[in-house]
Design an enzyme around this catalytic site. Sequence first.
Site, PDB file in Angstrom:
ATOM      1  N   ARG A   1       5.929  -3.460  21.649  1.00  0.00           N
ATOM      2  CA  ARG A   1       6.398  -4.806  21.970  1.00  0.00           C
ATOM      3  C   ARG A   1       7.767  -5.122  21.345  1.00  0.00           C
ATOM      4  O   ARG A   1       7.907  -5.985  20.495  1.00  0.00           O
ATOM      5  CB  ARG A   1       5.382  -5.862  21.543  1.00  0.00           C
ATOM      6  CG  ARG A   1       3.953  -5.595  21.929  1.00  0.00           C
ATOM      7  CD  ARG A   1       3.691  -5.589  23.418  1.00  0.00           C
ATOM      8  NE  ARG A   1       3.859  -6.860  24.065  1.00  0.00           N
ATOM      9  CZ  ARG A   1       2.940  -7.822  24.091  1.00  0.00           C
ATOM     10  NH1 ARG A   1       1.824  -7.654  23.446  1.00  0.00           N
ATOM     11  NH2 ARG A   1       3.173  -8.952  24.734  1.00  0.00           N
TER      12      ARG A   1
ATOM     13  N   LYS B   1      -2.111 -20.110  29.852  1.00  0.00           N
ATOM     14  CA  LYS B   1      -1.697 -19.808  28.463  1.00  0.00           C
ATOM     15  C   LYS B   1      -0.225 -19.427  28.433  1.00  0.00           C
ATOM     16  O   LYS B   1       0.547 -19.937  27.618  1.00  0.00           O
ATOM     17  CB  LYS B   1      -2.517 -18.629  27.924  1.00  0.00           C
ATOM     18  CG  LYS B   1      -1.953 -17.979  26.670  1.00  0.00           C
ATOM     19  CD  LYS B   1      -2.796 -16.854  26.144  1.00  0.00           C
ATOM     20  CE  LYS B   1      -2.470 -15.536  26.726  1.00  0.00           C
ATOM     21  NZ  LYS B   1      -1.319 -14.815  26.128  1.00  0.00           N
ATOM     22  N   ASN B   2       0.185 -18.559  29.342  1.00  0.00           N
ATOM     23  CA  ASN B   2       1.541 -17.998  29.262  1.00  0.00           C
ATOM     24  C   ASN B   2       2.604 -18.958  29.761  1.00  0.00           C
ATOM     25  O   ASN B   2       3.796 -18.707  29.591  1.00  0.00           O
ATOM     26  CB  ASN B   2       1.606 -16.650  29.993  1.00  0.00           C
ATOM     27  CG  ASN B   2       0.781 -15.601  29.248  1.00  0.00           C
ATOM     28  OD1 ASN B   2       0.377 -15.805  28.116  1.00  0.00           O
ATOM     29  ND2 ASN B   2       0.502 -14.496  29.909  1.00  0.00           N
TER      30      ASN B   2
ATOM     31  N   CYS C   1       1.174  -4.561  18.936  1.00  0.00           N
ATOM     32  CA  CYS C   1      -0.241  -4.911  19.066  1.00  0.00           C
ATOM     33  C   CYS C   1      -0.915  -3.753  19.815  1.00  0.00           C
ATOM     34  O   CYS C   1      -0.310  -2.720  20.047  1.00  0.00           O
ATOM     35  CB  CYS C   1      -0.401  -6.233  19.795  1.00  0.00           C
ATOM     36  SG  CYS C   1       0.215  -6.158  21.454  1.00  0.00           S
TER      37      CYS C   1
ATOM     38  N   ASP D   1      -1.624  -7.848  33.248  1.00  0.00           N
ATOM     39  CA  ASP D   1      -2.702  -8.592  32.572  1.00  0.00           C
ATOM     40  C   ASP D   1      -3.999  -8.592  33.371  1.00  0.00           C
ATOM     41  O   ASP D   1      -5.005  -9.111  32.903  1.00  0.00           O
ATOM     42  CB  ASP D   1      -2.266 -10.034  32.293  1.00  0.00           C
ATOM     43  CG  ASP D   1      -1.086 -10.065  31.338  1.00  0.00           C
ATOM     44  OD1 ASP D   1      -0.423 -11.115  31.253  1.00  0.00           O
ATOM     45  OD2 ASP D   1      -0.805  -9.035  30.712  1.00  0.00           O
TER      46      ASP D   1
ATOM     47  N   ARG E   1      -8.177 -16.013  22.161  1.00  0.00           N
ATOM     48  CA  ARG E   1      -6.735 -16.288  22.189  1.00  0.00           C
ATOM     49  C   ARG E   1      -6.309 -16.759  23.572  1.00  0.00           C
ATOM     50  O   ARG E   1      -5.405 -17.571  23.710  1.00  0.00           O
ATOM     51  CB  ARG E   1      -5.935 -15.030  21.836  1.00  0.00           C
ATOM     52  CG  ARG E   1      -6.018 -14.610  20.388  1.00  0.00           C
ATOM     53  CD  ARG E   1      -5.040 -13.502  20.081  1.00  0.00           C
ATOM     54  NE  ARG E   1      -3.718 -13.857  20.602  1.00  0.00           N
ATOM     55  CZ  ARG E   1      -2.702 -12.995  20.645  1.00  0.00           C
ATOM     56  NH1 ARG E   1      -2.869 -11.755  20.233  1.00  0.00           N
ATOM     57  NH2 ARG E   1      -1.529 -13.363  21.110  1.00  0.00           N
TER      58      ARG E   1
HETATM   59  C1  EPZ Z   1       4.352 -11.528  28.351  1.00  0.00           C
HETATM   60  O1  EPZ Z   1       4.537 -10.733  27.194  1.00  0.00           O
HETATM   61  C2  EPZ Z   1       2.902 -11.974  28.333  1.00  0.00           C
HETATM   62  N1  EPZ Z   1       2.661 -12.782  27.135  1.00  0.00           N
HETATM   63  C3  EPZ Z   1       1.985 -10.755  28.345  1.00  0.00           C
HETATM   64  O2  EPZ Z   1       0.665 -11.249  28.463  1.00  0.00           O
HETATM   65  C4  EPZ Z   1       2.293  -9.906  29.573  1.00  0.00           C
HETATM   66  O3  EPZ Z   1       1.531  -8.721  29.515  1.00  0.00           O
HETATM   67  C5  EPZ Z   1       3.779  -9.566  29.644  1.00  0.00           C
HETATM   68  O4  EPZ Z   1       4.573 -10.779  29.551  1.00  0.00           O
HETATM   69  C6  EPZ Z   1       4.145  -8.859  30.950  1.00  0.00           C
HETATM   70  O5  EPZ Z   1       3.840  -9.699  32.030  1.00  0.00           O
HETATM   71  C7  EPZ Z   1       3.037 -14.075  27.169  1.00  0.00           C
HETATM   72  O6  EPZ Z   1       3.575 -14.571  28.145  1.00  0.00           O
HETATM   73  C8  EPZ Z   1       2.742 -14.888  25.925  1.00  0.00           C
HETATM   74  P1  EPZ Z   1       7.623  -8.592  28.406  1.00  0.00           P
HETATM   75  P2  EPZ Z   1       6.036 -10.286  26.780  1.00  0.00           P
HETATM   76  O7  EPZ Z   1       8.731  -8.978  27.503  1.00  0.00           O
HETATM   77  O8  EPZ Z   1       6.974 -11.378  27.083  1.00  0.00           O
HETATM   78  C9  EPZ Z   1       9.409  -4.396  27.275  1.00  0.00           C
HETATM   79  C10 EPZ Z   1      -1.568 -11.488  28.023  1.00  0.00           C
HETATM   80  O9  EPZ Z   1      -2.455 -10.669  28.297  1.00  0.00           O
HETATM   81  N2  EPZ Z   1      10.367  -5.172  26.454  1.00  0.00           N
HETATM   82  O10 EPZ Z   1       7.646  -9.065  29.833  1.00  0.00           O
HETATM   83  O11 EPZ Z   1       5.966  -9.767  25.409  1.00  0.00           O
HETATM   84  C11 EPZ Z   1       7.992  -4.489  26.720  1.00  0.00           C
HETATM   85  O12 EPZ Z   1       7.772  -3.511  25.723  1.00  0.00           O
HETATM   86  C12 EPZ Z   1      -0.283 -11.008  27.406  1.00  0.00           C
HETATM   87  O13 EPZ Z   1      -1.597 -12.722  28.272  1.00  0.00           O
HETATM   88  C13 EPZ Z   1      11.453  -4.514  25.894  1.00  0.00           C
HETATM   89  O14 EPZ Z   1      11.630  -3.310  26.062  1.00  0.00           O
HETATM   90  O15 EPZ Z   1       6.246  -9.066  27.774  1.00  0.00           O
HETATM   91  C14 EPZ Z   1       7.166  -4.231  27.948  1.00  0.00           C
HETATM   92  O16 EPZ Z   1       7.072  -2.833  28.167  1.00  0.00           O
HETATM   93  C15 EPZ Z   1      -0.361  -9.575  26.944  1.00  0.00           C
HETATM   94  N3  EPZ Z   1      12.329  -5.228  25.134  1.00  0.00           N
HETATM   95  C16 EPZ Z   1       7.985  -4.857  29.079  1.00  0.00           C
HETATM   96  O17 EPZ Z   1       9.327  -4.988  28.571  1.00  0.00           O
HETATM   97  C17 EPZ Z   1      12.177  -6.576  24.925  1.00  0.00           C
HETATM   98  O18 EPZ Z   1      13.012  -7.183  24.230  1.00  0.00           O
HETATM   99  C18 EPZ Z   1       7.519  -6.228  29.514  1.00  0.00           C
HETATM  100  O19 EPZ Z   1       7.438  -7.018  28.352  1.00  0.00           O
HETATM  101  C19 EPZ Z   1      11.060  -7.228  25.501  1.00  0.00           C
HETATM  102  C20 EPZ Z   1      10.182  -6.510  26.272  1.00  0.00           C
END
Ligand code: EPZ
Length: 423
Positions: free
Chosen positions: A122, A22-23, A117, A308, A400
């Site tokens: 996020r 998915k990701n 969420c 995850d 999803r």
């Molecule tokens: C991706 O989300 C995945 N989703 C998530 O999977 C996964 O949990 C996450 O990466 C971490 O591996 C998809 O790929 C569609 P991040 P993403 O940006 O990109 C902080 C699932 O279960 N952050 O790597 O949104 C954020 O708050 C889903 O499949 C900022 O501070 O995650 C978090 O604490 C759930 N500022 C950390 O970084 C930003 O601009 C990692 O978030 C962006 C993120």
Amino acid sequence: MQKFIVNGGTKLKGNVKISGSKNAVLPIAVAAAILGDNISVLHNVPNLTDVKTLSAVLEGLGASITRKNGSLYIEPINRMEFEAPYDLVRQMRASIYVLGPLVAKLGRAKVSFPGGCAIGPRPVDLHIRGLEKLGAQVEVKRGYIYAQAERLIGTEIDLLGQHGPSVGATANVMMAATLADGETVINGAACEPHICDLANFLNAMGANIDGIGTATLKIEGVRQLRGTEHNVISDDIEAGTFMVASAITNGDVYVEGIKPHQVTAVTKKLVASGVQLDWDDNGVRVTTPDKLNAIDVETAPFPGFPTDMQAQFMGLLSLATGTSNITENVHTDRFIHAAELNRMGADIRLEGRKAIISGVSSLSGAPVMASDLRAGAVLVIAGIAAAGETTVSRIYHIDRGYEAIEKKLKALGADIVRVNESV
Ligand code: EPZ
């Protein structure tokens, strides 16, 4: 809405084929639909709600997308539509991926600010920081992100956030940089398998990305990207989920279509808790001794233990001998499933970012509610391990990110049915 009714006490046995990631497919579909100049074909595409939602966002931007036998045929956008509307973006955070590509391709974008969420606020400040460094003017007003740029100019960008690298920001900025003038260096890039698959797809389209799989990506901008054909990698989190499903039910499941390097951190922890893994070229057989032992887990960006898989391990360790500790370092609020597991007889105490899990001898079925897709998955597999009936509501979360999860579990011997909530 629908729910699952699970009658527990089953040891899962048999063979499960893992679907596409998915990701990985979400950002790759965005790249194909916005950055490419002609059709792309993606194979091994999972049949997920998120893929359908993203297709609607991309079709709203002017792409045309056809699904046929597990493949997506993507005709890229051909008009100046640059708005991703609230009613679609709020359904799926990954819609934010269109921001960078739209600015790179059309010079402008208007994307609804993605909501939070169940696993935390996020934020998208790193996405915005990266695009501003490339020369885009970005403004957030009235729930939308407005971005525009005559031309994006390559530069050096530090993308590390306070919680470490960002998967989404790395994808967004890397895609934008492929069409920027000159070289972009992204420091603090995410290296998850799905980021590597996206980078490989972009290079197959004619991009110039070096350092794939490392925290430093070097992208030499090009004038255009052409459509290509691509096999999406298999889903490491779905594979890990089914490995846990076998282990938690004391089963004997062959997980097909995954490679050891995709799941190193997860398999290390499974073996540490006493799970037996027998690999061959196509997958891994997962069996368990009678009782698992307690272990400690800390989530971290790749190559660390994936956040995850945190919920799935909380369920597994609820039945281990002894006390385990799980620390969630990536998302700020990803323990909602603890209370639901406790309703099933687990003994989990939360202290800030840490969950202390005292192993119990058995779980008992109960009505529980999914709060995100991984929490939903652990409640289903805990229900299969538990004695008695478990109903899992709000299973739209699970749909999803898991393709036909109940069909795959039924094929392994689980007693699970999908019914409408009114029942
Ligand atoms: C991706 O989300 C995945 N989703 C998530 O999977 C996964 O949990 C996450 O990466 C971490 O591996 C998809 O790929 C569609 P991040 P993403 O940006 O990109 C902080 C699932 O279960 N952050 O790597 O949104 C954020 O708050 C889903 O499949 C900022 O501070 O995650 C978090 O604490 C759930 N500022 C950390 O970084 C930003 O601009 C990692 O978030 C962006 C993120």
